[in-house]
Write a protein that holds these residues in place. Structure first.
Motif, PDB file in Angstrom:
ATOM      1  N   LYS A  21      10.169  10.194  14.864  1.00 40.49           N
ATOM      2  CA  LYS A  21       9.137   9.963  13.846  1.00 40.49           C
ATOM      3  C   LYS A  21       9.768   9.656  12.485  1.00 40.49           C
ATOM      4  N   ALA A  22      10.776  10.430  12.109  1.00 38.83           N
ATOM      5  CA  ALA A  22      11.401  10.263  10.798  1.00 38.83           C
ATOM      6  C   ALA A  22      12.058   8.890  10.668  1.00 38.83           C
ATOM      7  N   ASP A  25       9.444   6.263  10.183  1.00 39.33           N
ATOM      8  CA  ASP A  25       8.651   6.373   8.964  1.00 39.33           C
ATOM      9  C   ASP A  25       9.203   5.438   7.888  1.00 39.33           C
ATOM     10  N   GLU A  26       8.306   4.680   7.253  1.00 35.89           N
ATOM     11  CA  GLU A  26       8.766   3.679   6.281  1.00 35.89           C
ATOM     12  C   GLU A  26       9.378   4.298   5.026  1.00 35.89           C
ATOM     13  N   SER A  27       9.017   5.518   4.686  1.00 39.07           N
ATOM     14  CA  SER A  27       9.604   6.129   3.487  1.00 39.07           C
ATOM     15  C   SER A  27      10.884   6.910   3.778  1.00 39.07           C
ATOM     16  N   GLY A  29      12.873   6.459   7.047  1.00 42.13           N
ATOM     17  CA  GLY A  29      13.766   5.832   8.016  1.00 42.13           C
ATOM     18  C   GLY A  29      14.998   5.206   7.408  1.00 42.13           C
ATOM     19  N   HIS A  82       9.571  12.395  -0.463  1.00 37.07           N
ATOM     20  CA  HIS A  82      10.458  12.411   0.707  1.00 37.07           C
ATOM     21  C   HIS A  82      10.375  13.768   1.422  1.00 37.07           C
ATOM     22  N   THR A  85       6.967  14.296   3.083  1.00 30.64           N
ATOM     23  CA  THR A  85       6.852  13.522   4.325  1.00 30.64           C
ATOM     24  C   THR A  85       7.645  14.181   5.432  1.00 30.64           C
ATOM     25  N   TRP A  86       8.860  14.631   5.103  1.00 28.23           N
ATOM     26  CA  TRP A  86       9.691  15.331   6.085  1.00 28.23           C
ATOM     27  C   TRP A  86       8.944  16.546   6.639  1.00 28.23           C
ATOM     28  N   LEU A  89       5.930  15.482   8.896  1.00 25.01           N
ATOM     29  CA  LEU A  89       6.342  14.995  10.211  1.00 25.01           C
ATOM     30  C   LEU A  89       6.883  16.121  11.085  1.00 25.01           C
ATOM     31  N   GLN A  92       3.889  18.310  12.103  1.00 22.72           N
ATOM     32  CA  GLN A  92       3.110  17.536  13.075  1.00 22.72           C
ATOM     33  C   GLN A  92       3.784  17.559  14.447  1.00 22.72           C
TER      34      GLN A  92
END
Length: 135
Positions: A21-22, A25-27, A29, A82, A85-86, A89, A92
């Motif tokens: 997933k990470a 992820d666009e932010s 990856g 960042h 988001t981490w 994910l 989740q």
């Protein structure tokens, strides 16, 4: 019914699923692939060991994740977005695959580790956790 995180196979599933997933992820990856240039053959076993120690009490992890993130922050500013988001994910991923006491612990630990790391990076702590004078 989902199971709790109880063994190394579960930790490997968690870590592998999270990093898929990470990386996508666009932010996040590009941080892993282009900036940190993560060597996955090395990094994943370290992460398995880290999370096995945190969640299962298994002895064997040695490392300094703060130092690595301080160095990474010198290449790209690691922002609250960042880290958020981490955390999103990771949590989740836990919730998609597991439930129970250790799964809850994984989510709590992920939040506290990410929050502490962000705080130390942005408050001029060094890799030993000692506050340094702001420049």
């Amino acid at each position: 019914m989902k199971t709790d995180i109880t063994n190394e196979v579960h930790v490997k599933l968690l870590v592998d699923s999270f990093y898929k997933k990470a990386i996508a992820d666009e932010s996040l990856g590009h941080i892993f692939t282009d900036i940190a240039k993560v060597n996955w053959e090395h990094h994943l076993p370290v992460m398995y060991s880290f999370w096995e120690s945190v969640l299962l009490g298994k002895i064997g992890y040695s490392g300094n994740p703060m130092e690595n993130h301080f160095k990474l922050n010198e290449k790209i500013t690691l922002t609250s977005d960042h880290f958020n988001t981490w955390k999103f994910l990771f949590i989740q991923t836990v919730e998609e695959n597991f439930e129970g006491e250790v799964a809850d612990l994984a989510k709590d630990k992920a939040r506290s580790i990410a929050d502490l790391m962000f705080y130390k990076i942005h408050n001029h702590y060094n890799s030993s956790g000692i506050a340094e004078a702001k420049k």
